[in-house]
Enzyme design. Structure first.
Site, PDB file in Angstrom:
ATOM      1  N   HIS A 168       0.759  -1.112   0.113  1.00  0.00           N
ATOM      2  CA  HIS A 168      -0.241  -0.301  -0.041  1.00  0.00           C
ATOM      3  C   HIS A 168       0.852   1.235   0.109  1.00  0.00           C
ATOM      4  O   HIS A 168       1.364   1.584   0.921  1.00  0.00           O
ATOM      5  CB  HIS A 168      -0.885  -0.186   1.369  1.00  0.00           C
ATOM      6  CG  HIS A 168      -1.957   1.330   1.306  1.00  0.00           C
ATOM      7  ND1 HIS A 168      -2.209   1.686   2.461  1.00  0.00           N
ATOM      8  CD2 HIS A 168      -2.023   2.208   0.320  1.00  0.00           C
ATOM      9  CE1 HIS A 168      -2.910   2.667   2.235  1.00  0.00           C
ATOM     10  NE2 HIS A 168      -3.035   3.183   0.936  1.00  0.00           N
ATOM     11  N   GLU A 190       2.902   0.506   3.452  1.00  0.00           N
ATOM     12  CA  GLU A 190       2.101  -0.446   4.365  1.00  0.00           C
ATOM     13  C   GLU A 190       2.568  -1.604   3.646  1.00  0.00           C
ATOM     14  O   GLU A 190       1.849  -1.692   2.451  1.00  0.00           O
ATOM     15  CB  GLU A 190       0.762  -0.051   4.771  1.00  0.00           C
ATOM     16  CG  GLU A 190       0.428   0.835   5.777  1.00  0.00           C
ATOM     17  CD  GLU A 190      -1.180   0.812   6.215  1.00  0.00           C
ATOM     18  OE1 GLU A 190      -1.351   1.160   7.100  1.00  0.00           O
ATOM     19  OE2 GLU A 190      -1.942   0.610   5.118  1.00  0.00           O
ATOM     20  N   ASN A 228      -5.363   3.984   7.478  1.00  0.00           N
ATOM     21  CA  ASN A 228      -6.912   4.262   6.923  1.00  0.00           C
ATOM     22  C   ASN A 228      -7.792   3.777   8.058  1.00  0.00           C
ATOM     23  O   ASN A 228      -8.842   4.745   8.334  1.00  0.00           O
ATOM     24  CB  ASN A 228      -7.222   3.872   5.896  1.00  0.00           C
ATOM     25  CG  ASN A 228      -6.448   4.699   4.628  1.00  0.00           C
ATOM     26  OD1 ASN A 228      -5.718   5.864   4.908  1.00  0.00           O
ATOM     27  ND2 ASN A 228      -6.320   4.240   3.278  1.00  0.00           N
TER      28      ASN A 228
END
Ligand code: 3H9
Length: 733
Positions: free
Chosen positions: A475, A487, A525
């Site tokens: 990510h 990530e 997130n």
């Protein structure tokens, strides 16, 4: 013979043998070792950190404290002991401090020691010892001399740098100043302006630049040790008076209002950071005060910083970043070699990822859906590199080399030869599943497949392939060629070799990887949704976007939550919260998508991303509050910050409890590098410790009494409080 003397004699004999037999050194060297050895009780270890060789009257001292030659107490004490011993040893005509080819000169003082009391010999002791020694002291710098390492080299009379070496004072990155005489010696060598630039940016200079600046005296093209010895012999022969950099003239001030101007500039540029201002104070002291007063002033400033919370947060961030890359069951040696990378999707994210890889020497093939889009992708990339060339950030030949390693195709089969393929298409699960299936069918057995999803179910994505063990999440954060955070998502079937490959690739890309587990939004997130949930709570109770953003920016974030949401796109928020009907859904329904539609929580003029308060946005907020029967409240800036940070901390605790992150410090790394959490506050978990976990607990309890479903409190918090443990030190067993 007393038992103590007997033991010492025995160890002396062993040490003598060790030096003589193992290192084939002269009796004289061994004698020095024994002198050193006799100086204290624990010299066996100390001697191992500083090895000495006699090169025809020149004592060559090898600093030997792997991996980075951090100047810990033991090696500092060794150096001091040696300097003292050399003073009375008439056979020693000059001293060279250097390292064997495998070790760097030094990464500076041992940062691990900064949390306790400062003990042992320090830089002022080196200064006095070298002054009293009155024999040439030369530092031979290999790989790098950073922080205290360079300060030590600048106390001695001469510096020789290997041509590949870098020299710098990066203490400001740790919330400190070079407090080991560096703010006084560097300006005397290179002037005030260059010193300020080098220290405040923390950027090291090359050996060639150091020579031009006058920071080093000689650059060694090849044999560093021989170059140092040749310089030592020359200096001995010439017998000129020895001048230490600290004894040179005070540097001149570039202009009468130089420091005032810089203070005004720094107030804005380094808002919230304490070290830059103290650095200016030290440089001014260097230029205006006698040496002894300037040295005492530097020490005072250093102590004020090292004992403060800001540097503690930044030092914690330094070690957390390094710790994040250590995964107990993953062995670096298992990583596969990746050279050719495939990327599916050449949009903003895909092309950013492609650039990140091209810039670090990889070959990239990007897949697009049509020739038009493929051409647009190539053009975008060419434009980016042309811009870098026009801004003198890169040579044209370099840009051409990078572009030559980039191809765009419309045939998925062209990705079959890649070692790693990353899908970076729109955040729709069905689309990602379809692409993964196709990739699985055409790619070679060893190819690793990665998804750049920012929060979809990686396990589901991996399950549609016949190689779930070779699937992971990578990510990237936008813009992917700039943002350092990555990530690395470990699915339930991801093998440790696949994870090792992901971590190795991240290292090659110079990213900061953090391994996370699978859950909606992963770590970053998932926490930001909770933050936005409370943002909405505040907006509906009468706080304006401007007030909220101001409060959070004053805390230290570069951007407030409303600005951040507008930048990311409010529609992304809506996609990520399916089935919900929130204030943001009203914004998106009325066409306010954020910066991309020039309207969101703020209005934006065409061609500018500067936010302007919006009446229309306020009307939408007020209408929503009225519909939900919510009355305005008086909420001050401190309460805004507290609520938003508690939302992050509360969710972070659940993430730890569930094992989605393995350490609290990993969460902090994600927030510092991906979400702009002020580094001098360490991260949300470190900040919770500073506020006090009891206080956080009672704040969460207050919020919970208003909205029990939104504020579930993790049992981990109570466990930590009961066991009187710090949250930031938490790691899963
Ligand atoms: C200072 O000098 C103060 C003085 O001015 C005044 C005093 C009075 N100490 O980064 P890596 C560890 S302040 C202790 O993975 P790389 C690091 O934690 C200091 N440990 O390797 C890691 O441990 P682990 C000013 C240190 O090759 C291992 O070494 N100096 C230190 O990617 C390998 O590190 C700095 O700010 C240290 N100073 O990068 C330089 N440095 O394996 C800070 C490293 O257990 N260091 N370690 O995870 C760096 O910038 C990079 O580590 C360096 C190597 C470029 C040196």
């Amino acid at each position: 013979m007393s038992p103590f003397v007997a033991i010492e004699t025995l160890i002396n004999a062993q040490l003598y043998n060790m030096f003589y037999e193992k290192n084939q050194r002269s009796v004289h060297d061994c004698a020095i070792a024994v002198i050193i050895f006799n100086y204290g009780r624990f010299m066996l270890q100390k001697v191992r950190q500083c090895q000495v060789k006699n090169m025809g009257g020149i004592a060559v001292v090898y600093l030997d404290h792997p991996p980075v030659n951090a100047l810990s107490r033991s090696i500092r004490d060794d150096i001091f002991t040696l300097l003292t011993a050399f003073k009375d040893d008439h056979a020693v005509k000059a001293v060279v401090f250097t390292t064997t080819p495998d070790l760097p000169f030094s990464a500076g003082a041992d940062i691990k020691e900064f949390s306790g009391p400062m003990q042992g010999k320090f830089f002022l002791d080196f200064y006095h010892a070298i002054k009293d020694l009155n024999k040439p002291v030369i530092s031979g710098i290999r790989k790098y001399a950073l922080g205290g390492g360079l300060e030590f080299a600048m106390i001695g009379h001469y510096r020789v740098a290997h041509q590949d070496a870098r020299l710098g004072l990066p203490e400001v990155k740790l919330g400190l100043i070079p407090g080991g005489t560096g703010t006084i010696s560097l300006p005397r060598l290179v002037g005030i302006e260059k010193s300020l630039d080098m220290i405040v940016t923390s950027k090291p200079v090359s050996a060639a630049d150091a020579l031009t600046l006058g920071l080093v005296d000689v650059v060694a093209e090849d044999d560093l040790e021989a170059t140092c010895i040749a310089l030592a012999n020359k200096v001995i022969k010439e017998a000129k008076p020895l001048v230490m950099p600290l004894h040179r003239d005070r540097p001149s001030i570039p202009s009468p209002d130089y420091f005032e101007q810089k203070r005004a500039l720094f107030l804005d540029r380094y808002h919230g950071f304490k070290a830059p201002e103290r650095l200016l104070n030290c440089l001014e002291a260097c230029a205006t005060l006698p040496l002894d007063q300037a040295l005492s002033f530097e020490t005072e400033q250093f102590i004020a910083l090292i004992t403060g919370n800001d540097s503690a947060g930044m030092r914690y961030a330094f070690f957390s970043e390094r710790l994040a890359a250590h995964i107990p069951d993953v062995r670096k040696e298992d990583a596969r070699t990746v050279q050719h990378v495939g990327i599916v999707g050449g949009g903003l994210m895909g092309s950013g990822i492609a650039m990140a890889f091209i810039n670090r020497g990889f070959t990239v093939t990007c897949l697009e859906v049509s020739q038009d889009r493929a051409d647009a992708c190539i053009k975008l990339m060419q434009k980016q590199y042309e811009k870098s060339v026009s801004q003198n950030k890169m040579k044209d030949t370099e840009a051409q080399d990078r572009l030559s390693r980039f191809k765009v195709t419309v045939q998925i089969e062209d990705l079959s030869v890649c070692d790693l393929v990353i899908e970076a298409v729109f955040e729709k699960l069905d689309l990602k599943l379809e692409i993964m299936q196709k990739l699985d069918a055409i790619c070679g057995e060893k190819t690793i497949l990665a998804s750049n999803t920012s929060g979809l179910d990686l396990n589901q994505i991996a399950a549609v392939t016949g190689r779930p063990d070779r699937v992971l999440g990578l990510h990237f954060f936008s813009p992917a060629n700039v943002m350092r955070l990555l990530e690395v998502v470990r699915g339930k079937s991801t093998s440790s070799a696949t994870l090792a490959t992901g971590l190795q690739v991240a290292k090659q890309l110079k990213k900061v990887p953090v391994v996370v587990g699978v859950c909606p939004g992963f770590v970053g997130n998932r926490m930001i949704f909770k933050y936005f949930e409370q943002l909405e709570w505040l907006l509906l109770r009468g706080c304006s976007p401007k007030q909220i953003d101001h409060a959070i920016k004053t805390f230290g974030f570069p951007m407030g939550p409303c600005e951040m949401a507008d930048m990311a796109g409010l529609d992304i928020w809506v996609y990520s919260t399916p089935g919900q009907q929130t204030l943001v859904h009203d914004f998106v329904a009325s066409g306010r998508l954020g910066q991309k539609s020039r309207s969101g929580f703020y209005d934006y003029k065409e061609g500018s991303n500067r936010p302007h308060p919006s009446e229309k946005a306020q009307i939408l907020i007020d209408q929503s509050a009225e519909k939900q029967n919510i009355r305005p409240m008086k909420i001050d800036d401190a309460a805004i910050v507290q609520r938003l940070l508690c939302a992050l901390i509360c969710e972070g605790l659940h993430i730890l409890d569930e094992g989605i992150a393995q350490r609290a410090s990993d969460i902090d790394v994600i927030y510092v590098h991906g979400y702009g959490f002020p580094i001098y506050r360490g991260g949300p978990m470190f900040y919770a410790d500073q506020v006090g976990l009891d206080t956080i607990r009672s704040q969460l309890q207050d919020y919970k009494s208003e909205a029990p479903k939104q504020w579930l409190i993790s049992p981990l918090l109570d466990t930590l409080i009961a066991e009187k443990k710090k949250l930031s030190g938490y790691k899963r067993a």
